[in-house]
Design an enzyme around this catalytic site. Structure first.
Site, mmCIF file in Angstrom:
data_model
loop_
_atom_site.group_PDB
_atom_site.id
_atom_site.type_symbol
_atom_site.label_atom_id
_atom_site.label_comp_id
_atom_site.label_asym_id
_atom_site.label_seq_id
_atom_site.Cartn_x
_atom_site.Cartn_y
_atom_site.Cartn_z
ATOM 1 N N ASP A 1 -5.503 22.214 8.385
ATOM 2 C CA ASP A 1 -5.772 23.558 7.884
ATOM 3 C C ASP A 1 -4.856 23.826 6.688
ATOM 4 O O ASP A 1 -3.685 24.153 6.853
ATOM 5 C CB ASP A 1 -5.528 24.583 8.999
ATOM 6 C CG ASP A 1 -5.790 25.997 8.525
ATOM 7 O OD1 ASP A 1 -5.878 26.898 9.376
ATOM 8 O OD2 ASP A 1 -5.897 26.226 7.290
ATOM 9 N N TYR B 1 -2.193 29.427 13.329
ATOM 10 C CA TYR B 1 -3.334 30.346 13.235
ATOM 11 C C TYR B 1 -4.350 29.741 12.275
ATOM 12 O O TYR B 1 -3.986 29.237 11.214
ATOM 13 C CB TYR B 1 -2.855 31.702 12.718
ATOM 14 C CG TYR B 1 -3.944 32.734 12.451
ATOM 15 C CD1 TYR B 1 -4.252 33.129 11.151
ATOM 16 C CD2 TYR B 1 -4.661 33.319 13.488
ATOM 17 C CE1 TYR B 1 -5.229 34.087 10.901
ATOM 18 C CE2 TYR B 1 -5.639 34.280 13.251
ATOM 19 C CZ TYR B 1 -5.921 34.661 11.941
ATOM 20 O OH TYR B 1 -6.895 35.605 11.698
ATOM 21 N N LYS C 1 -7.571 31.038 0.307
ATOM 22 C CA LYS C 1 -6.514 31.685 -0.480
ATOM 23 C C LYS C 1 -6.500 31.221 -1.946
ATOM 24 O O LYS C 1 -7.352 31.637 -2.735
ATOM 25 C CB LYS C 1 -5.172 31.502 0.225
ATOM 26 C CG LYS C 1 -5.157 32.177 1.631
ATOM 27 C CD LYS C 1 -3.843 31.992 2.338
ATOM 28 C CE LYS C 1 -3.931 32.393 3.791
ATOM 29 N NZ LYS C 1 -3.862 33.864 4.002
HETATM 30 P P1 KE4 Z 1 -8.798 34.301 6.443
HETATM 31 O O1 KE4 Z 1 -9.978 34.420 7.404
HETATM 32 O O2 KE4 Z 1 -7.779 35.413 6.647
HETATM 33 O O3 KE4 Z 1 -9.243 34.164 4.988
HETATM 34 O O4 KE4 Z 1 -8.043 32.937 6.747
HETATM 35 C C1 KE4 Z 1 -7.632 32.655 8.055
HETATM 36 C C2 KE4 Z 1 -6.475 31.661 8.010
HETATM 37 C C3 KE4 Z 1 -6.713 30.343 8.324
HETATM 38 N N1 KE4 Z 1 -5.718 29.423 8.297
HETATM 39 C C4 KE4 Z 1 -4.460 29.780 7.947
HETATM 40 C C5 KE4 Z 1 -3.385 28.729 7.924
HETATM 41 C C6 KE4 Z 1 -4.158 31.122 7.606
HETATM 42 O O5 KE4 Z 1 -2.887 31.462 7.271
HETATM 43 C C7 KE4 Z 1 -5.181 32.088 7.630
HETATM 44 C C8 KE4 Z 1 -4.934 33.546 7.298
HETATM 45 N N2 KE4 Z 1 -3.576 33.909 7.058
HETATM 46 C C9 KE4 Z 1 -3.223 35.287 7.312
HETATM 47 C C10 KE4 Z 1 -1.717 35.457 7.129
HETATM 48 N N3 KE4 Z 1 -0.973 34.585 7.925
HETATM 49 C C11 KE4 Z 1 -3.998 36.215 6.421
HETATM 50 C C12 KE4 Z 1 -3.481 37.621 6.396
HETATM 51 C C13 KE4 Z 1 -4.266 38.528 7.297
HETATM 52 O O6 KE4 Z 1 -4.663 38.102 8.398
HETATM 53 O O7 KE4 Z 1 -4.476 39.680 6.870
#
Ligand code: KE4
Length: 436
Positions: A241, A146, A274
Protein backbone atom coordinates in the site's frame (compact mmCIF):
# COMPACT_ATOMS: atom_id res chain seq x y z
CA UNK A 1 -2.71 32.60 18.40
CA UNK A 2 -6.31 32.75 19.73
CA UNK A 3 -8.74 35.37 18.51
CA UNK A 4 -11.44 36.95 20.74
CA UNK A 5 -13.91 36.31 17.94
CA UNK A 6 -12.61 33.09 16.49
CA UNK A 7 -14.42 32.86 13.16
CA UNK A 8 -13.70 29.13 13.02
CA UNK A 9 -16.20 28.64 15.85
CA UNK A 10 -19.41 29.70 14.04
CA UNK A 11 -18.27 27.85 10.94
CA UNK A 12 -17.78 24.69 13.00
CA UNK A 13 -21.17 25.16 14.69
CA UNK A 14 -22.86 25.53 11.30
CA UNK A 15 -21.04 22.49 9.87
CA UNK A 16 -21.93 20.31 12.86
CA UNK A 17 -25.62 20.90 12.20
CA UNK A 18 -25.21 19.61 8.65
CA UNK A 19 -22.38 17.07 8.56
CA UNK A 20 -21.60 14.37 11.17
CA UNK A 21 -19.00 15.89 13.48
CA UNK A 22 -18.87 18.90 11.14
CA UNK A 23 -16.38 17.16 8.89
CA UNK A 24 -16.27 14.94 5.84
CA UNK A 25 -13.49 12.82 7.27
CA UNK A 26 -13.24 12.06 11.01
CA UNK A 27 -9.60 12.98 11.65
CA UNK A 28 -10.33 16.59 10.62
CA UNK A 29 -12.62 17.11 13.62
CA UNK A 30 -9.75 17.50 16.14
CA UNK A 31 -11.52 14.93 18.38
CA UNK A 32 -8.22 13.33 19.38
CA UNK A 33 -6.52 16.62 20.28
CA UNK A 34 -9.50 18.76 21.33
CA UNK A 35 -10.23 22.29 20.26
CA UNK A 36 -11.79 23.78 17.15
CA UNK A 37 -10.68 22.73 13.69
CA UNK A 38 -9.38 25.52 11.51
CA UNK A 39 -11.64 26.23 8.54
CA UNK A 40 -9.21 26.78 5.71
CA UNK A 41 -9.95 29.50 3.17
CA UNK A 42 -6.90 29.12 0.90
CA UNK A 43 -3.51 27.55 0.45
CA UNK A 44 -0.40 28.86 -1.28
CA UNK A 45 3.00 27.21 -1.29
CA UNK A 46 3.78 25.84 2.17
CA UNK A 47 1.02 27.88 3.78
CA UNK A 48 -2.66 27.69 4.67
CA UNK A 49 -4.91 30.51 5.88
CA UNK A 50 -7.90 29.96 8.16
CA UNK A 51 -11.16 31.86 8.61
CA UNK A 52 -9.43 34.36 10.91
CA UNK A 53 -6.92 35.12 8.20
CA UNK A 54 -4.19 33.44 10.27
CA UNK A 55 -1.33 31.88 8.31
CA UNK A 56 -0.04 28.40 9.12
CA UNK A 57 2.97 26.50 7.90
CA UNK A 58 1.27 23.34 6.61
CA UNK A 59 2.77 19.94 7.55
CA UNK A 60 -0.37 17.98 6.68
CA UNK A 61 -0.46 18.81 2.97
CA UNK A 62 -3.99 17.42 2.68
CA UNK A 63 -2.65 14.19 4.33
CA UNK A 64 -0.03 13.71 1.63
CA UNK A 65 -1.12 14.86 -1.86
CA UNK A 66 0.34 18.38 -1.75
CA UNK A 67 4.00 17.42 -2.22
CA UNK A 68 4.57 20.55 -4.36
CA UNK A 69 2.80 22.79 -1.86
CA UNK A 70 -0.47 24.55 -2.63
CA UNK A 71 -1.12 26.28 -5.95
CA UNK A 72 1.90 25.13 -7.92
CA UNK A 73 1.66 27.15 -11.16
CA UNK A 74 2.33 24.25 -13.54
CA UNK A 75 -0.31 22.12 -11.81
CA UNK A 76 -2.91 24.90 -11.76
CA UNK A 77 -2.28 25.65 -15.43
CA UNK A 78 -2.77 21.97 -16.36
CA UNK A 79 -5.98 21.77 -14.33
CA UNK A 80 -7.39 25.00 -15.79
CA UNK A 81 -6.66 23.74 -19.31
CA UNK A 82 -8.35 20.41 -18.59
CA UNK A 83 -11.38 22.06 -16.97
CA UNK A 84 -11.97 24.18 -20.07
CA UNK A 85 -12.11 21.01 -22.21
CA UNK A 86 -14.65 19.20 -20.04
CA UNK A 87 -15.06 17.90 -16.49
CA UNK A 88 -15.96 14.27 -17.11
CA UNK A 89 -16.82 12.09 -20.08
CA UNK A 90 -17.24 8.52 -18.80
CA UNK A 91 -15.22 7.46 -21.81
CA UNK A 92 -11.55 6.64 -22.33
CA UNK A 93 -9.15 9.56 -22.80
CA UNK A 94 -5.53 9.61 -23.92
CA UNK A 95 -4.45 11.25 -20.69
CA UNK A 96 -5.37 8.12 -18.71
CA UNK A 97 -2.78 6.22 -20.74
CA UNK A 98 -0.28 9.07 -20.32
CA UNK A 99 -0.70 8.91 -16.55
CA UNK A 100 -0.45 5.10 -16.55
CA UNK A 101 2.78 5.34 -18.55
CA UNK A 102 4.17 7.99 -16.18
CA UNK A 103 3.42 5.78 -13.18
CA UNK A 104 4.92 2.66 -14.78
CA UNK A 105 8.04 4.58 -15.79
CA UNK A 106 8.88 4.88 -12.10
CA UNK A 107 7.28 1.71 -10.68
CA UNK A 108 8.32 -1.13 -13.00
CA UNK A 109 6.46 -3.67 -10.84
CA UNK A 110 3.26 -2.26 -12.33
CA UNK A 111 2.60 -3.89 -15.71
CA UNK A 112 -1.06 -2.83 -15.82
CA UNK A 113 -3.05 -0.52 -13.61
CA UNK A 114 -6.51 0.81 -13.05
CA UNK A 115 -7.29 4.35 -11.94
CA UNK A 116 -9.86 4.89 -9.20
CA UNK A 117 -11.00 7.85 -7.09
CA UNK A 118 -9.63 7.11 -3.64
CA UNK A 119 -7.14 4.98 -1.75
CA UNK A 120 -10.06 3.15 -0.20
CA UNK A 121 -11.26 2.13 -3.64
CA UNK A 122 -7.74 1.03 -4.52
CA UNK A 123 -7.52 -1.15 -1.41
CA UNK A 124 -11.02 -2.58 -1.73
CA UNK A 125 -10.39 -3.42 -5.37
CA UNK A 126 -6.93 -4.89 -4.77
CA UNK A 127 -8.27 -7.21 -2.06
CA UNK A 128 -11.15 -8.37 -4.27
CA UNK A 129 -8.72 -8.91 -7.15
CA UNK A 130 -6.32 -10.91 -4.97
CA UNK A 131 -9.18 -13.11 -3.77
CA UNK A 132 -10.52 -13.54 -7.30
CA UNK A 133 -7.13 -14.23 -8.84
CA UNK A 134 -6.11 -16.82 -6.22
CA UNK A 135 -9.53 -18.32 -5.50
CA UNK A 136 -8.71 -17.91 -1.82
CA UNK A 137 -10.58 -15.87 0.80
CA UNK A 138 -8.21 -15.13 3.69
CA UNK A 139 -6.19 -11.93 3.86
CA UNK A 140 -3.40 -10.81 6.18
CA UNK A 141 -3.05 -7.22 7.37
CA UNK A 142 -1.08 -5.69 10.23
CA UNK A 143 -1.99 -3.98 13.47
CA UNK A 144 -1.74 -0.21 13.05
CA UNK A 145 -1.82 -0.22 9.26
CA UNK A 146 -4.72 1.49 7.50
CA UNK A 147 -5.69 0.77 3.92
CA UNK A 148 -8.93 2.75 3.64
CA UNK A 149 -12.33 1.97 5.05
CA UNK A 150 -13.42 -1.06 3.02
CA UNK A 151 -15.27 -3.47 5.33
CA UNK A 152 -12.76 -6.31 5.13
CA UNK A 153 -9.98 -3.97 6.22
CA UNK A 154 -11.65 -2.37 9.26
CA UNK A 155 -10.37 -5.11 11.52
CA UNK A 156 -8.42 -5.33 14.75
CA UNK A 157 -6.37 -8.25 15.87
CA UNK A 158 -8.14 -11.34 17.10
CA UNK A 159 -7.49 -12.80 20.52
CA UNK A 160 -4.84 -15.16 19.23
CA UNK A 161 -2.95 -15.93 16.10
CA UNK A 162 -5.22 -18.62 14.84
CA UNK A 163 -8.35 -16.55 15.46
CA UNK A 164 -9.33 -14.04 12.86
CA UNK A 165 -10.02 -10.37 13.30
CA UNK A 166 -12.87 -8.48 14.88
CA UNK A 167 -14.44 -5.48 13.23
CA UNK A 168 -13.22 -2.07 14.38
CA UNK A 169 -16.37 -0.39 13.10
CA UNK A 170 -20.06 -0.81 13.72
CA UNK A 171 -21.88 -1.93 10.62
CA UNK A 172 -19.25 -4.46 9.62
CA UNK A 173 -20.70 -7.95 10.16
CA UNK A 174 -18.29 -10.39 11.79
CA UNK A 175 -18.77 -12.67 8.80
CA UNK A 176 -17.06 -10.03 6.65
CA UNK A 177 -13.93 -9.90 8.79
CA UNK A 178 -13.70 -13.57 9.73
CA UNK A 179 -11.27 -14.07 6.85
CA UNK A 180 -9.02 -11.18 7.84
CA UNK A 181 -6.01 -12.11 9.95
CA UNK A 182 -4.39 -9.21 11.81
CA UNK A 183 -0.75 -9.71 12.80
CA UNK A 184 1.83 -7.55 14.53
CA UNK A 185 3.83 -5.34 12.17
CA UNK A 186 7.52 -6.30 11.98
CA UNK A 187 6.90 -9.67 13.65
CA UNK A 188 8.50 -12.23 11.33
CA UNK A 189 7.77 -15.22 13.57
CA UNK A 190 4.04 -14.45 13.65
CA UNK A 191 3.93 -14.10 9.88
CA UNK A 192 5.73 -17.40 9.41
CA UNK A 193 3.35 -19.11 11.84
CA UNK A 194 0.30 -17.64 10.11
CA UNK A 195 1.43 -19.07 6.81
CA UNK A 196 2.23 -22.41 8.46
CA UNK A 197 -1.35 -22.50 9.76
CA UNK A 198 -3.23 -20.99 6.84
CA UNK A 199 -0.79 -20.78 3.94
CA UNK A 200 -2.93 -22.41 1.29
CA UNK A 201 -5.94 -20.28 2.18
CA UNK A 202 -4.26 -16.87 2.17
CA UNK A 203 -5.05 -14.74 -0.89
CA UNK A 204 -2.80 -11.84 0.01
CA UNK A 205 -0.72 -9.96 2.51
CA UNK A 206 -1.36 -6.22 2.50
CA UNK A 207 0.93 -3.75 4.24
CA UNK A 208 2.15 -0.19 4.38
CA UNK A 209 5.90 -0.31 3.64
CA UNK A 210 6.40 2.65 5.97
CA UNK A 211 3.39 2.74 8.27
CA UNK A 212 2.21 6.35 8.17
CA UNK A 213 -0.96 5.37 10.00
CA UNK A 214 1.14 4.57 13.05
CA UNK A 215 2.77 8.00 12.56
CA UNK A 216 6.04 6.68 11.09
CA UNK A 217 7.11 3.03 11.51
CA UNK A 218 9.31 1.37 8.92
CA UNK A 219 8.88 -2.28 7.88
CA UNK A 220 12.18 -3.92 8.78
CA UNK A 221 14.15 -5.49 5.95
CA UNK A 222 13.79 -9.02 7.42
CA UNK A 223 10.02 -8.47 7.78
CA UNK A 224 9.58 -7.26 4.20
CA UNK A 225 11.82 -10.06 2.92
CA UNK A 226 9.79 -12.65 4.86
CA UNK A 227 6.51 -11.25 3.53
CA UNK A 228 7.77 -11.53 -0.03
CA UNK A 229 9.24 -15.01 0.39
CA UNK A 230 6.22 -16.44 2.23
CA UNK A 231 3.76 -15.06 -0.32
CA UNK A 232 5.83 -16.53 -3.14
CA UNK A 233 6.18 -19.90 -1.42
CA UNK A 234 2.46 -20.21 -0.64
CA UNK A 235 1.02 -18.67 -3.79
CA UNK A 236 -0.34 -15.56 -2.04
CA UNK A 237 -0.10 -12.05 -3.47
CA UNK A 238 1.94 -9.30 -1.77
CA UNK A 239 0.08 -5.99 -1.90
CA UNK A 240 2.16 -2.95 -0.97
CA UNK A 241 0.00 0.00 0.00
CA UNK A 242 1.89 3.03 -1.33
CA UNK A 243 -1.06 5.40 -1.10
CA UNK A 244 0.99 7.51 1.33
CA UNK A 245 4.55 6.57 0.31
CA UNK A 246 4.13 6.47 -3.47
CA UNK A 247 6.11 9.29 -5.14
CA UNK A 248 6.39 10.76 -1.61
CA UNK A 249 9.36 8.89 -0.10
CA UNK A 250 11.14 8.30 -3.41
CA UNK A 251 10.36 8.60 -7.11
CA UNK A 252 10.03 4.80 -7.24
CA UNK A 253 8.06 4.68 -3.99
CA UNK A 254 9.04 2.75 -0.89
CA UNK A 255 9.27 -0.42 -2.99
CA UNK A 256 12.30 1.04 -4.77
CA UNK A 257 14.04 1.48 -1.42
CA UNK A 258 13.30 -2.10 -0.36
CA UNK A 259 14.47 -3.37 -3.75
CA UNK A 260 17.87 -1.84 -2.96
CA UNK A 261 18.09 -3.88 0.25
CA UNK A 262 16.33 -7.03 -0.97
CA UNK A 263 17.61 -8.11 -4.41
CA UNK A 264 14.72 -8.79 -6.76
CA UNK A 265 12.10 -7.48 -4.35
CA UNK A 266 8.87 -6.62 -6.11
CA UNK A 267 5.24 -6.60 -4.97
CA UNK A 268 2.52 -8.40 -6.89
CA UNK A 269 0.15 -5.44 -6.54
CA UNK A 270 0.68 -1.83 -5.50
CA UNK A 271 -1.84 0.71 -4.28
CA UNK A 272 -1.26 4.40 -5.03
CA UNK A 273 -3.09 7.57 -4.05
CA UNK A 274 -2.55 11.09 -2.67
CA UNK A 275 0.51 12.42 -4.60
CA UNK A 276 -0.48 10.52 -7.76
CA UNK A 277 -3.60 12.71 -7.95
CA UNK A 278 -1.87 15.92 -6.88
CA UNK A 279 -4.81 16.88 -4.66
CA UNK A 280 -7.63 15.77 -6.93
CA UNK A 281 -9.69 12.60 -6.32
CA UNK A 282 -7.46 10.06 -8.04
CA UNK A 283 -5.80 6.84 -6.89
CA UNK A 284 -4.70 3.63 -8.57
CA UNK A 285 -3.89 -0.02 -8.11
CA UNK A 286 -1.78 -2.13 -10.40
CA UNK A 287 0.84 -4.82 -10.75
CA UNK A 288 1.32 -8.16 -12.45
CA UNK A 289 -0.38 -8.35 -15.84
CA UNK A 290 -1.63 -11.90 -15.28
CA UNK A 291 -3.35 -10.74 -12.09
CA UNK A 292 -4.69 -7.43 -13.42
CA UNK A 293 -6.21 -9.17 -16.44
CA UNK A 294 -8.55 -11.00 -14.09
CA UNK A 295 -10.44 -7.67 -13.91
CA UNK A 296 -13.59 -6.94 -15.88
CA UNK A 297 -14.08 -6.57 -18.76
CA UNK A 298 -11.35 -9.19 -19.43
CA UNK A 299 -11.83 -11.40 -16.40
CA UNK A 300 -14.31 -12.39 -13.69
CA UNK A 301 -13.37 -9.82 -11.01
CA UNK A 302 -15.70 -6.84 -11.21
CA UNK A 303 -14.49 -3.31 -10.50
CA UNK A 304 -15.79 0.02 -11.85
CA UNK A 305 -16.21 3.76 -11.23
CA UNK A 306 -18.06 6.69 -12.78
CA UNK A 307 -15.21 9.12 -12.21
CA UNK A 308 -12.32 6.67 -12.52
CA UNK A 309 -9.60 8.30 -14.65
CA UNK A 310 -11.40 11.64 -14.52
CA UNK A 311 -9.86 14.02 -17.12
CA UNK A 312 -9.30 16.89 -14.67
CA UNK A 313 -7.82 14.61 -12.01
CA UNK A 314 -5.49 12.93 -14.51
CA UNK A 315 -4.27 16.34 -15.65
CA UNK A 316 -3.53 17.27 -12.05
CA UNK A 317 -1.77 13.97 -11.37
CA UNK A 318 0.30 14.12 -14.54
CA UNK A 319 1.46 17.69 -13.89
CA UNK A 320 2.39 16.70 -10.33
CA UNK A 321 4.37 13.64 -11.44
CA UNK A 322 6.22 15.74 -14.02
CA UNK A 323 7.44 18.02 -11.25
CA UNK A 324 8.41 15.29 -8.77
CA UNK A 325 10.30 13.46 -11.55
CA UNK A 326 12.65 16.41 -12.04
CA UNK A 327 16.29 15.49 -11.24
CA UNK A 328 17.15 16.02 -7.60
CA UNK A 329 13.57 16.65 -6.45
CA UNK A 330 13.41 13.89 -3.82
CA UNK A 331 17.01 14.44 -2.72
CA UNK A 332 16.29 18.09 -1.96
CA UNK A 333 12.95 17.30 -0.34
CA UNK A 334 14.53 14.55 1.77
CA UNK A 335 17.26 16.89 2.97
CA UNK A 336 14.72 19.52 3.98
CA UNK A 337 12.61 16.99 5.85
CA UNK A 338 15.65 15.58 7.62
CA UNK A 339 16.63 19.11 8.65
CA UNK A 340 13.23 19.53 10.26
CA UNK A 341 13.49 16.29 12.23
CA UNK A 342 17.07 17.08 13.26
CA UNK A 343 16.06 20.57 14.38
CA UNK A 344 13.12 19.26 16.40
CA UNK A 345 15.32 16.59 17.99
CA UNK A 346 17.96 19.15 18.97
CA UNK A 347 15.34 21.51 20.38
CA UNK A 348 13.73 18.72 22.41
CA UNK A 349 17.11 17.60 23.72
CA UNK A 350 17.99 21.16 24.70
CA UNK A 351 14.78 21.29 26.72
CA UNK A 352 15.13 17.81 28.19
CA UNK A 353 12.05 16.41 26.46
CA UNK A 354 11.99 12.79 25.23
CA UNK A 355 11.63 12.98 21.46
CA UNK A 356 12.52 10.86 18.45
CA UNK A 357 11.71 11.22 14.78
CA UNK A 358 12.35 9.71 11.39
CA UNK A 359 11.76 10.66 7.79
CA UNK A 360 12.05 9.42 4.24
CA UNK A 361 11.77 11.84 1.35
CA UNK A 362 8.95 14.23 2.17
CA UNK A 363 7.28 11.99 4.76
CA UNK A 364 8.11 12.31 8.44
CA UNK A 365 6.98 11.31 11.89
CA UNK A 366 7.95 11.99 15.48
CA UNK A 367 7.12 10.64 18.90
CA UNK A 368 7.48 12.03 22.43
CA UNK A 369 9.28 8.80 23.23
CA UNK A 370 12.97 8.01 23.81
CA UNK A 371 13.17 5.53 20.93
CA UNK A 372 11.39 4.91 17.65
CA UNK A 373 8.53 2.42 17.99
CA UNK A 374 8.70 -0.73 15.86
CA UNK A 375 5.00 -1.62 16.03
CA UNK A 376 1.60 -0.42 17.16
CA UNK A 377 1.80 -1.49 20.84
CA UNK A 378 5.06 0.48 21.13
CA UNK A 379 3.42 3.52 19.51
CA UNK A 380 0.65 3.24 22.12
CA UNK A 381 3.23 3.93 24.84
CA UNK A 382 3.11 7.58 23.76
CA UNK A 383 1.62 10.05 26.22
CA UNK A 384 -1.40 11.33 24.31
CA UNK A 385 -2.00 14.29 26.63
CA UNK A 386 1.55 15.58 26.19
CA UNK A 387 1.30 15.02 22.42
CA UNK A 388 -1.90 17.08 22.39
CA UNK A 389 -0.20 19.91 24.32
CA UNK A 390 2.63 19.81 21.78
CA UNK A 391 0.14 19.88 18.93
CA UNK A 392 -1.75 22.89 20.31
CA UNK A 393 1.43 24.71 21.27
CA UNK A 394 2.55 24.49 17.67
CA UNK A 395 -0.88 25.41 16.31
CA UNK A 396 -1.01 28.50 18.53
CA UNK A 397 2.31 29.50 16.97
CA UNK A 398 1.10 29.06 13.38
CA UNK A 399 2.42 25.55 12.79
CA UNK A 400 -0.21 23.19 11.38
CA UNK A 401 0.55 19.53 12.13
CA UNK A 402 -1.50 16.34 12.19
CA UNK A 403 -4.22 16.51 14.89
CA UNK A 404 -3.63 12.90 15.86
CA UNK A 405 -0.74 10.98 17.40
CA UNK A 406 -0.97 8.21 14.82
CA UNK A 407 -0.60 10.30 11.70
CA UNK A 408 2.52 11.01 9.68
CA UNK A 409 3.54 14.53 8.64
CA UNK A 410 4.54 15.87 5.25
CA UNK A 411 7.00 18.45 3.95
CA UNK A 412 6.57 19.91 0.47
CA UNK A 413 9.06 21.29 -2.03
CA UNK A 414 7.55 24.69 -1.21
CA UNK A 415 8.77 24.58 2.40
CA UNK A 416 11.82 26.86 2.70
CA UNK A 417 14.76 26.63 5.08
CA UNK A 418 13.25 29.67 6.82
CA UNK A 419 9.97 27.77 7.32
CA UNK A 420 11.91 24.93 8.92
CA UNK A 421 13.79 27.36 11.18
CA UNK A 422 10.53 29.06 12.20
CA UNK A 423 8.99 25.66 12.97
CA UNK A 424 11.95 24.53 15.07
CA UNK A 425 11.97 27.81 17.00
CA UNK A 426 8.26 27.46 17.73
CA UNK A 427 8.75 23.84 18.80
CA UNK A 428 11.53 24.84 21.19
CA UNK A 429 9.18 27.29 22.91
CA UNK A 430 6.58 24.53 23.23
CA UNK A 431 9.08 21.97 24.50
CA UNK A 432 9.81 24.40 27.37
CA UNK A 433 6.17 23.94 28.44
CA UNK A 434 6.31 20.15 28.26
CA UNK A 435 8.70 19.42 31.09
CA UNK A 436 7.82 16.09 32.61
P1 KE4 B 1 -8.36 7.47 0.97
O1 KE4 B 1 -9.59 6.59 0.78
O2 KE4 B 1 -8.46 8.34 2.21
O3 KE4 B 1 -8.02 8.27 -0.29
O4 KE4 B 1 -7.09 6.53 1.18
C1 KE4 B 1 -7.13 5.54 2.16
C2 KE4 B 1 -5.70 5.20 2.58
C3 KE4 B 1 -5.14 4.03 2.12
N1 KE4 B 1 -3.87 3.68 2.45
C4 KE4 B 1 -3.12 4.49 3.25
C5 KE4 B 1 -1.72 4.07 3.59
C6 KE4 B 1 -3.65 5.71 3.74
O5 KE4 B 1 -2.89 6.49 4.55
C7 KE4 B 1 -4.96 6.08 3.40
C8 KE4 B 1 -5.61 7.36 3.91
N2 KE4 B 1 -4.84 8.11 4.84
C9 KE4 B 1 -5.58 8.96 5.75
C10 KE4 B 1 -4.61 9.58 6.75
N3 KE4 B 1 -3.85 8.63 7.43
C11 KE4 B 1 -6.36 10.00 5.00
C12 KE4 B 1 -6.90 11.10 5.86
C13 KE4 B 1 -8.35 10.89 6.21
O6 KE4 B 1 -8.75 9.74 6.45
O7 KE4 B 1 -9.06 11.91 6.22
Amino acid sequence: MTYPTDLNLPLFERARALIPGGVNSPVRAFRAVGGTPRFITRGQGAYLWDANGERFIDYIGSWGPMILGHGHPAVLEAVHRAVDLGLSFGAPTERESELAEAIMRHLPSIEELRLVSSGTEAGMSAIRLARGATGRSKIVKFNGCYHGHADALLVKAGSGLATFGHATSAGVPEVVVQDTLVLEYNDVAQLEEAFALHGKAIACVIMEPIAGNMNFVRASIPFMRAARELCTRHGALLIIDEVMTGFRVALGGAQSLYAQAIPGFTPDLTMLGKVVGGGMPLAAFGGRRDVMEQLAPLGPVYQAGTLSGNPVATACGLATLREVARPGFHEALGARTRALIAGLSQAAQAEGVAFCGDSEGGMMGYFLLPALPRNYPEVLRSDGARFNRFFHGLLDRGIYTAPALYEAGFVSSAHSAADIEETVAAAREVFKTLHN
